[in-house]
Design a protein around this motif. Structure first.
Motif, PDB file in Angstrom:
ATOM      1  N   GLU A  24       1.037   7.463  -4.600  1.00 15.39           N
ATOM      2  CA  GLU A  24       0.632   6.928  -3.306  1.00 15.39           C
ATOM      3  C   GLU A  24      -0.357   7.907  -2.693  1.00 15.39           C
ATOM      4  O   GLU A  24      -0.054   9.090  -2.551  1.00 15.39           O
ATOM      5  CB  GLU A  24       1.835   6.808  -2.381  1.00 15.39           C
ATOM      6  N   GLU A  79      -3.610   7.874   0.386  1.00 16.97           N
ATOM      7  CA  GLU A  79      -4.564   7.286   1.318  1.00 16.97           C
ATOM      8  C   GLU A  79      -4.457   5.761   1.386  1.00 16.97           C
ATOM      9  O   GLU A  79      -5.462   5.048   1.377  1.00 16.97           O
ATOM     10  CB  GLU A  79      -5.983   7.718   0.959  1.00 16.97           C
ATOM     11  N   GLY A  80      -3.242   5.246   1.466  1.00 18.61           N
ATOM     12  CA  GLY A  80      -3.030   3.818   1.629  1.00 18.61           C
ATOM     13  C   GLY A  80      -3.141   2.984   0.367  1.00 18.61           C
ATOM     14  O   GLY A  80      -3.173   1.764   0.425  1.00 18.61           O
ATOM     15  N   SER A 127       0.815  -1.207   0.000  1.00 19.60           N
ATOM     16  CA  SER A 127       0.000   0.000   0.000  1.00 19.60           C
ATOM     17  C   SER A 127       0.853   1.263   0.000  1.00 19.60           C
ATOM     18  O   SER A 127       0.329   2.359   0.087  1.00 19.60           O
ATOM     19  CB  SER A 127      -0.931   0.010   1.217  1.00 19.60           C
ATOM     20  N   ASN A 128       2.169   1.103  -0.075  1.00 19.67           N
ATOM     21  CA  ASN A 128       3.016   2.292  -0.167  1.00 19.67           C
ATOM     22  C   ASN A 128       4.314   1.976  -0.888  1.00 19.67           C
ATOM     23  O   ASN A 128       4.738   0.828  -0.973  1.00 19.67           O
ATOM     24  CB  ASN A 128       3.280   2.893   1.220  1.00 19.67           C
TER      25      ASN A 128
END
Length: 86
Positions: A66, A68-69, A5-6
């Motif tokens: 990237e 908000e997750g 997620s990042n």
């Protein structure tokens, strides 16, 4: 398959090197515009995708954002123009 997620996690657990654009691209309206992409999950307006992976075959790039997750992919393809291109 890597679930990330990042960008830090993506870079850490893969062979990808993620970098941002230089000041020349960021400050040049025409060059910056080439890095503006529409993604249906981000609304109707185009968004600036600064981060990119450049370790793909044939000088291809993947531009990502990237937010908000989530990691959004805006473009996969040939190297976009820079100040050195005519």
């Amino acid at each position: 398959v890597l679930n990330s997620s990042n960008g830090n996690t993506l870079e850490k657990y893969s062979e990808y090197k993620i970098s941002g654009e230089g000041e020349t691209v960021k400050s040049n309206g025409k060059l910056r515009a080439l890095r503006m992409f529409h993604h249906e999950d981000l609304g109707k307006e185009k968004v600036y995708f600064d981060s990119h992976i450049k370790s793909f075959p044939n000088d291809n790039r993947m531009y990502l954002l990237e937010q908000e997750g989530f990691i959004y992919i805006g473009y996969i393809g040939k190297h976009l123009k820079t100040k050195n291109d005519k």
